[in-house]
Design a protein around this motif. Structure first.
Motif, PDB file in Angstrom:
ATOM      1  N   UNK A 275       0.822  -1.206   0.000  1.00 18.57           N
ATOM      2  CA  UNK A 275       0.000   0.000   0.000  1.00 18.57           C
ATOM      3  C   UNK A 275       0.858   1.259   0.000  1.00 18.57           C
ATOM      4  N   UNK A 276       2.042   1.158   0.607  1.00 17.51           N
ATOM      5  CA  UNK A 276       2.962   2.295   0.605  1.00 17.51           C
ATOM      6  C   UNK A 276       3.837   2.322  -0.645  1.00 17.51           C
ATOM      7  N   UNK A 277       3.556   1.353  -1.569  1.00 20.48           N
ATOM      8  CA  UNK A 277       4.215   1.274  -2.877  1.00 20.48           C
ATOM      9  C   UNK A 277       5.721   1.026  -2.773  1.00 20.48           C
ATOM     10  N   UNK A 278       6.127   0.344  -1.707  1.00 20.14           N
ATOM     11  CA  UNK A 278       7.512  -0.112  -1.625  1.00 20.14           C
ATOM     12  C   UNK A 278       7.725  -1.342  -2.491  1.00 20.14           C
ATOM     13  N   UNK A 279       6.661  -2.149  -2.643  1.00 18.42           N
ATOM     14  CA  UNK A 279       6.719  -3.341  -3.488  1.00 18.42           C
ATOM     15  C   UNK A 279       5.534  -3.324  -4.438  1.00 18.42           C
ATOM     16  N   UNK A 280       5.679  -4.036  -5.552  1.00 20.62           N
ATOM     17  CA  UNK A 280       4.627  -4.067  -6.568  1.00 20.62           C
ATOM     18  C   UNK A 280       3.513  -5.051  -6.225  1.00 20.62           C
ATOM     19  N   UNK A 281       3.828  -6.025  -5.381  1.00 26.11           N
ATOM     20  CA  UNK A 281       2.819  -7.000  -4.976  1.00 26.11           C
ATOM     21  C   UNK A 281       3.233  -7.586  -3.638  1.00 26.11           C
ATOM     22  N   UNK A 282       2.280  -8.201  -2.954  1.00 24.45           N
ATOM     23  CA  UNK A 282       2.571  -8.851  -1.686  1.00 24.45           C
ATOM     24  C   UNK A 282       3.126 -10.245  -1.968  1.00 24.45           C
ATOM     25  N   UNK A 283       4.407 -10.501  -1.697  1.00 26.13           N
ATOM     26  CA  UNK A 283       4.999 -11.802  -2.021  1.00 26.13           C
ATOM     27  C   UNK A 283       4.370 -12.960  -1.263  1.00 26.13           C
ATOM     28  N   UNK A 284       3.714 -12.683  -0.140  1.00 26.53           N
ATOM     29  CA  UNK A 284       3.084 -13.753   0.637  1.00 26.53           C
ATOM     30  C   UNK A 284       1.926 -14.397  -0.129  1.00 26.53           C
ATOM     31  N   UNK A 285       1.337 -13.636  -1.063  1.00 26.83           N
ATOM     32  CA  UNK A 285       0.217 -14.171  -1.843  1.00 26.83           C
ATOM     33  C   UNK A 285       0.642 -15.329  -2.728  1.00 26.83           C
ATOM     34  N   UNK A 286       1.932 -15.397  -3.048  1.00 29.16           N
ATOM     35  CA  UNK A 286       2.429 -16.454  -3.940  1.00 29.16           C
ATOM     36  C   UNK A 286       2.931 -17.674  -3.174  1.00 29.16           C
ATOM     37  N   UNK A 287       2.891 -17.618  -1.842  1.00 27.56           N
ATOM     38  CA  UNK A 287       3.332 -18.753  -1.025  1.00 27.56           C
ATOM     39  C   UNK A 287       2.167 -19.717  -0.861  1.00 27.56           C
ATOM     40  N   UNK A 288       2.376 -20.964  -1.228  1.00 24.84           N
ATOM     41  CA  UNK A 288       1.294 -21.951  -1.170  1.00 24.84           C
ATOM     42  C   UNK A 288       1.519 -22.951  -0.039  1.00 24.84           C
ATOM     43  N   UNK A 289       0.450 -23.537   0.393  1.00 21.69           N
ATOM     44  CA  UNK A 289       0.535 -24.633   1.354  1.00 21.69           C
ATOM     45  C   UNK A 289       0.607 -24.235   2.809  1.00 21.69           C
ATOM     46  N   UNK A 290       0.533 -22.933   3.133  1.00 20.04           N
ATOM     47  CA  UNK A 290       0.561 -22.513   4.534  1.00 20.04           C
ATOM     48  C   UNK A 290      -0.883 -22.327   4.995  1.00 20.04           C
ATOM     49  N   UNK A 291      -1.385 -23.313   5.676  1.00 14.50           N
ATOM     50  CA  UNK A 291      -2.772 -23.274   6.129  1.00 14.50           C
ATOM     51  C   UNK A 291      -2.841 -23.550   7.623  1.00 14.50           C
ATOM     52  N   UNK A 292      -3.868 -23.030   8.217  1.00 13.49           N
ATOM     53  CA  UNK A 292      -4.067 -23.291   9.644  1.00 13.49           C
ATOM     54  C   UNK A 292      -4.466 -24.746   9.832  1.00 13.49           C
ATOM     55  N   UNK A 293      -3.705 -25.505  10.626  1.00 16.57           N
ATOM     56  CA  UNK A 293      -4.031 -26.931  10.811  1.00 16.57           C
ATOM     57  C   UNK A 293      -5.414 -27.106  11.429  1.00 16.57           C
ATOM     58  N   UNK A 294      -6.126 -28.099  10.925  1.00 15.55           N
ATOM     59  CA  UNK A 294      -7.438 -28.385  11.488  1.00 15.55           C
ATOM     60  C   UNK A 294      -7.283 -29.144  12.801  1.00 15.55           C
ATOM     61  N   UNK A 295      -8.129 -28.791  13.742  1.00 17.44           N
ATOM     62  CA  UNK A 295      -8.111 -29.483  15.024  1.00 17.44           C
ATOM     63  C   UNK A 295      -8.764 -30.853  14.843  1.00 17.44           C
ATOM     64  N   UNK A 296      -8.087 -31.887  15.294  1.00 15.75           N
ATOM     65  CA  UNK A 296      -8.624 -33.237  15.138  1.00 15.75           C
ATOM     66  C   UNK A 296      -9.882 -33.391  15.972  1.00 15.75           C
ATOM     67  N   UNK A 297     -10.816 -34.257  15.524  1.00 19.70           N
ATOM     68  CA  UNK A 297     -12.039 -34.472  16.310  1.00 19.70           C
ATOM     69  C   UNK A 297     -11.737 -34.918  17.738  1.00 19.70           C
ATOM     70  N   UNK A 298     -10.670 -35.737  17.910  1.00 15.54           N
ATOM     71  CA  UNK A 298     -10.333 -36.209  19.248  1.00 15.54           C
ATOM     72  C   UNK A 298      -9.897 -35.051  20.138  1.00 15.54           C
ATOM     73  N   UNK A 299      -9.018 -34.174  19.603  1.00 15.03           N
ATOM     74  CA  UNK A 299      -8.552 -33.041  20.400  1.00 15.03           C
ATOM     75  C   UNK A 299      -9.695 -32.087  20.702  1.00 15.03           C
ATOM     76  N   UNK A 300     -10.608 -31.921  19.741  1.00 18.20           N
ATOM     77  CA  UNK A 300     -11.763 -31.050  19.976  1.00 18.20           C
ATOM     78  C   UNK A 300     -12.612 -31.583  21.131  1.00 18.20           C
TER      79      UNK A 300
END
Length: 407
Positions: free
Chosen positions: A154-179
């Motif tokens: 937003x401050x125009x230091x970069x042309x795009x957010x590089x984090x948008x191109x990172x794949x596979x980083x997801x919040x782990x699902x809580x297992x039914x047992x742990x829930x």
């Protein structure tokens, strides 16, 4: 109509009302020749557009001078800026600092303009291998880094957010047992309340009662003073929280500051405790006042949150709500046999809050009322509890219809 000079350009898009401005930039690391900056829209008259162009030039000059800023420096400035604005609670800033420290450790020396998806992915891999960071911890770091780099975009230091191109980083699902292990069901909550009535009252028992009966957060319960409790009109005010810093501070969010009604059983429970506490304080030579903590310790002061949590885990185990994964016996230096328990498995204090919400939902209380009582900042948080409860009721409805159809 376009006016151009050697350093800037103003293009009239709507006569006397809207303009486009851009700045002529010198060759740099990514451009071999003179080139134009991104265009920027300006709403106003010609004089305002000219002033905006001058400001844009200055901004780009400052930005160009700061193109060597590192991720660590930018993350520190990001955190300082949020603290100065005062729009984020001290607790949130403190929690975010853990992620920012990890970002600084693994990406701190990389220039903001050089950060790309591969560099980020390599850093996450090192976090996992060297620090033993869990998938959940890496997800939290990624969310914070993405927020920081969005500001850089937003401050125009970069042309795009590089984090948008990172794949596979997801919040782990809580297992039914742990829930299941970390949840307190409606039936457990009601049975737990009956047991609480039989326990000798002290500040810790009172805090647990408040967690079940009102859904207060741990810090909110520990921060209560008698001036917050109106037994005559059956209500209490949440104005402060008491955390591990061991100081009274503002609640988590603006919606957390609230006044809620309390039931007759809680009024009776707190009345008995107030009288008992008065006697305990008198024995210690302390006068009970409107500013005395409701959930007091043996020294007539506020309960230490960490000590309370250790006691609460043991109490939940005693009451059958939790267990330890491992128990070993050993002989201490004085020759006394002791037991070491590790790997607590079970609900935390927040589970009492969720149990309160579930009981309200099961009782047919509408979402907005539940949100107001619990101080949820977002209605979505409340609706997620509703969705879970509706799922349970839907199965009961199907079973009920099955019995009807049998006949």
């Amino acid at each position: 109509m376009t006016k151009r000079d050697t350093s800037g350009q103003i293009t009239e898009l709507e006569r006397g009302r809207r303009y486009s401005i851009r700045v002529r930039l010198a060759p740099d690391d990514t451009h071999a020749a003179w080139h134009w900056s991104k265009s920027r829209k300006v709403y106003g008259n010609k004089a305002e557009a000219t002033a905006a162009l001058v400001a844009y030039k200055k901004e780009l000059e400052d930005s160009q001078a700061g193109r060597d800023i590192t991720v660590g420096e930018y993350a520190a400035a990001f955190q300082s800026g949020r603290k100065a604005l005062g729009k984020v609670s001290p607790l949130t800033l403190e929690r975010d600092q853990h992620e920012i420290d990890r970002i600084t450790k693994y990406l701190g020396n990389v220039r903001v303009t050089d950060l790309d998806a591969q560099t980020i992915e390599d850093a996450y891999l090192r976090m996992s291998e060297l620090d033993g960071a869990s998938p959940d911890a890496i997800h939290k770091v990624h969310m914070k880094l993405s927020q920081i780099m969005r500001k850089a975009f937003l401050e125009e230091l970069v042309d795009r957010n590089p984090c948008d191109a990172v794949e596979g980083v997801r919040r782990p699902k809580v297992s039914p047992q742990k829930r299941r292990e970390t949840r307190i069901t409606k039936e457990q909550a009601l049975a737990f309340v009956r047991k609480l009535r039989q326990e000798p009252q002290d500040g810790r028992i009172v805090a647990v009662w408040l967690g079940v009966a009102t859904g207060l957060r741990r810090g909110e319960a520990l921060a209560l003073v008698w001036d917050d409790i109106d037994l005559e009109h059956a209500r209490l005010r949440i104005r402060k929280q008491y955390g591990k810093e061991k100081v009274l501070k503002d609640p988590k969010t603006t919606k957390s500051r609230r006044t809620i009604s309390i039931d007759a059983q809680t009024v009776e429970f707190l009345t008995r405790w107030r009288d008992k506490q008065h006697a305990l304080f008198a024995e210690a030579g302390v006068s009970q006042s409107s500013f005395s903590p409701v959930c007091s310790n043996e020294l007539c002061g506020f309960l230490d949150p960490d000590n309370f949590s250790r006691w609460r885990r043991q109490f939940f185990v005693k009451e059958g709500l939790a267990h330890y994964a491992s128990e070993t016996t050993y002989i201490d230096r004085r020759g006394i046999e002791r037991t070491r328990r590790t790997g607590y498995v079970g609900p935390n204090f927040h589970a009492l809050r969720r149990a309160q919400a579930t009981l309200l939902v099961a009782g047919g209380v509408d979402p907005k009322t539940v949100q107001a009582r619990l101080g949820h900042e977002s209605l979505n948080t409340t609706l997620n509890i509703y969705a879970e409860e509706v799922g349970e009721n839907d199965r009961k409805a199907a079973d009920y219809m099955g019995k009807l159809l049998e006949g």
